[in-house]
Design an enzyme around this catalytic site. Structure first.
Site, mmCIF file in Angstrom:
data_model
loop_
_atom_site.group_PDB
_atom_site.id
_atom_site.type_symbol
_atom_site.label_atom_id
_atom_site.label_comp_id
_atom_site.label_asym_id
_atom_site.label_seq_id
_atom_site.Cartn_x
_atom_site.Cartn_y
_atom_site.Cartn_z
ATOM 1 N N ARG A 218 0.681 -1.338 -0.246
ATOM 2 C CA ARG A 218 -0.015 -0.073 -0.015
ATOM 3 C C ARG A 218 0.897 1.129 0.092
ATOM 4 O O ARG A 218 0.631 2.200 -0.699
ATOM 5 C CB ARG A 218 -0.869 -0.229 1.329
ATOM 6 N N GLN B 162 -8.680 -6.914 0.584
ATOM 7 C CA GLN B 162 -8.184 -6.745 -1.043
ATOM 8 C C GLN B 162 -9.374 -6.205 -1.760
ATOM 9 O O GLN B 162 -9.244 -5.469 -2.369
ATOM 10 C CB GLN B 162 -7.689 -7.937 -1.497
ATOM 11 N N ASP C 126 -4.183 -15.556 7.258
ATOM 12 C CA ASP C 126 -3.159 -15.686 6.657
ATOM 13 C C ASP C 126 -2.102 -16.887 7.403
ATOM 14 O O ASP C 126 -1.378 -17.181 7.131
ATOM 15 C CB ASP C 126 -2.042 -14.705 6.410
ATOM 16 N N LYS D 226 -6.251 -19.216 -1.329
ATOM 17 C CA LYS D 226 -5.258 -18.364 -1.261
ATOM 18 C C LYS D 226 -4.109 -18.850 -2.265
ATOM 19 O O LYS D 226 -4.454 -19.169 -3.227
ATOM 20 C CB LYS D 226 -4.656 -18.621 0.199
ATOM 21 N N ARG E 32 3.321 -20.052 2.797
ATOM 22 C CA ARG E 32 3.103 -20.023 3.972
ATOM 23 C C ARG E 32 2.917 -21.478 4.514
ATOM 24 O O ARG E 32 3.136 -21.911 5.671
ATOM 25 C CB ARG E 32 1.722 -19.212 4.358
HETATM 26 C C1 S3P Z 1 -4.431 -9.021 2.236
HETATM 27 C C2 S3P Z 1 -5.719 -9.354 2.456
HETATM 28 C C3 S3P Z 1 -5.892 -10.846 2.597
HETATM 29 C C4 S3P Z 1 -4.754 -11.675 3.028
HETATM 30 C C5 S3P Z 1 -3.628 -11.135 1.990
HETATM 31 C C6 S3P Z 1 -3.336 -9.828 1.906
HETATM 32 C C7 S3P Z 1 -4.040 -7.468 1.930
HETATM 33 O O1 S3P Z 1 -6.624 -11.383 1.560
HETATM 34 O O2 S3P Z 1 -4.969 -13.071 2.901
HETATM 35 O O3 S3P Z 1 -2.619 -11.891 2.160
HETATM 36 O O4 S3P Z 1 -2.989 -6.901 2.044
HETATM 37 O O5 S3P Z 1 -5.225 -6.625 1.757
HETATM 38 P P1 S3P Z 1 -8.079 -11.379 1.325
HETATM 39 O O6 S3P Z 1 -8.587 -9.781 1.181
HETATM 40 O O7 S3P Z 1 -8.430 -11.981 -0.084
HETATM 41 O O8 S3P Z 1 -8.789 -11.909 2.494
#
Ligand code: S3P
Length: 435
Positions: A27, A172, A318, A345, A390
């Protein structure tokens, strides 16, 4: 192919730091790239996923220096509409965060872009961002399968803000819509079923962009600009989790993990370990930038199996591969349900972990939306990480518990999120070798 071999290891008594947070690093680069002025990102995660985001931004004309040896990155912001059409397809490797967040960021920017990735990323669901972005007026499409490539075309008209009621607990998805909302006319808001990590919201504020939060709803108004700043990235709790679990489940172990980001939407692993009887204290809590940070002090002991409470799932999404190792070593049965997202994932994490644990002699009952793990002894064996970082690291920490050698196949993607994992594992006295 990279192979890890781990053998039964002694309890550790160590103090460690783990690299910068992956979510925050992505970000920071994205927002810095569309900000006015320069941004210094400190403690950036130099993992392959975040480098994919840097490379994508460079391909769209942003000048970015680093990562330097101290993990600083300097981004010379191109401004809100400063990105250019890349010369070729943007390949985002293994990184779902790069793909979904960039889809949102670029939807209304006015560029023609194609987003692709490796085989894992090209098989993950993208309709969850493509559909709402289309609704905002973006010219965006994915393959008929609902997967990448994502093709974004310059629109003639500005996007329109909307209210999106998200059915999936996904930071996300939320972030993609909010980032598109920066370019939309009027207000864009997202309501989530459960609060997920809010790094996008916190970082928008750090770049001087106002947002409004109301419970599970977050709103921003399009049209504003971002101002370059300094971002200090906390250590990644998702990386810390491997060592947190390892120490928590190993009697006579003691560990301090320094400067870990403890964003309330990321601490599910601590809550779950506490319920399993772990002795973890959160010390020296402070704010770094716009994120809470603390040192985690763990003293190892035998853990017990539990029914994992539903509300902890999005906050630990995660960390389940590591938590499953704790469950496999615990006394009693651990039950996880309501976690279908784990199948979507970097690999199908329910299947990959169930198969690997069974190889090591653990009795598991995989479910469509979770798993039941009967704790007991782990013996040695060969497991496949399916190229999932992971899964590879989770089976590596099983070295503190297994009676024989564990051989873990396909470990090269550990570098996507935790480039110095093996070095830190060795420092923690894990008997690990890499072939
Ligand atoms: C993340 C959100 C999660 C996570 C990923 C990173 C992020 O995914 O599993 O490793 O940085 O916004 P999801 O939004 O699909 O749950």
């Amino acid at each position: 192919m990279q192979i890890f071999k781990v053998k039964r290891s002694e309890p550790m008594q160590v103090e460690i730091t783990v690299p910068g947070d992956k979510s925050v690093s992505h970000r920071a680069v994205m927002l810095a790239s569309i900000a006015d002025g320069d941004t210094v990102i400190q403690n950036f995660l130099p993992g392959e996923d975040c480098i994919s985001t840097i490379n994508a931004m460079r391909d769209m004309g942003v000048s970015i220096e680093g990562p330097f040896e101290n993990n600083d990155v300097i981004v010379h912001g191109a401004g809100k509409y400063g990105l250019k059409d890349p010369q070729s397809v943007l390949n985002l490797g293994n990184s779902g965060t790069s793909m979904r967040l960039l889809a949102g960021l670029l939807a209304g920017h006015g560029v023609n872009v194609i987003l692709e990735g490796d085989a894992s990323l090209m098989s993950r669901p993208m309709r969850r961002v493509v559909e709402p972005l289309t609704h905002m007026g973006a010219q965006i499409a994915c393959a008929e399968t609902g997967c990448a490539p994502i093709i974004i075309q310059r629109t003639k008209q500005q996007l329109t803000g909307m209210h999106f009621n998200s059915s999936v607990a996904s930071a996300q998805v939320k972030s993609a819509i909010l980032l598109a909302g920066l370019y939309a006319e009027g207000d864009t808001s997202v309501t989530e079923p459960v609060l997920t990590r809010d790094h996008t919201e916190r970082m928008l504020e750090a770049f001087g962009y106002p947002i409004i939060r109301d419970g599970k709803c977050v709103t921003l108004t399009g049209g504003g600009r971002l101002t370059g700043t300094t971002i200090q990235v906390p250590a990644d709790i998702s990386s810390a989790a491997f060592f947190l679990v390892a120490a928590a489940m190993t009697p006579d172990a003691e560990m301090i993990i320094k400067d870990v980001g403890i964003n309330p939407a990321r601490i599910g692993v601590i809550n779950i370990l506490w319920e399993m009887g772990a002795q973890i204290t959160i010390e020296n809590t402070r704010d770094v930038g716009n994120e809470p940070v603390a040192d985690l002090h763990v003293i190892g002991r035998n853990l017990r199996g539990i029914q994992i409470p539903l509300q902890h799932i999005p906050l630990a999404i995660d960390e389940f591969p590591a938590i499953f190792i704790a469950a496999a070593c615990a006394t009693g049965t651990t039950v996880l349900r309501g976690a279908h997202e784990l199948r979507l994932k970097e690999s199908d994490r329910i299947q990959a972990m169930a198969k690997g644990l069974a190889e090591l002699g653990v009795v598991v009952e995989p479910q469509d939306d979770g798993i039941i793990i009967h704790g007991g002894d782990l013996h040695g064996g060969t497991v496949d990480s399916h190229g999932d970082h992971r899964i590879a690291m989770a089976f590596a920490i099983a070295g503190w518990a297994a009676r024989g050698t564990i051989t873990i196949l396909n470990c090269e993607n550990v570098a996507t999120s935790f480039p110095n994992f093996v070095e830190i594992a060795k420092f923690c006295k894990l008997d690990i070798s890499v072939e």
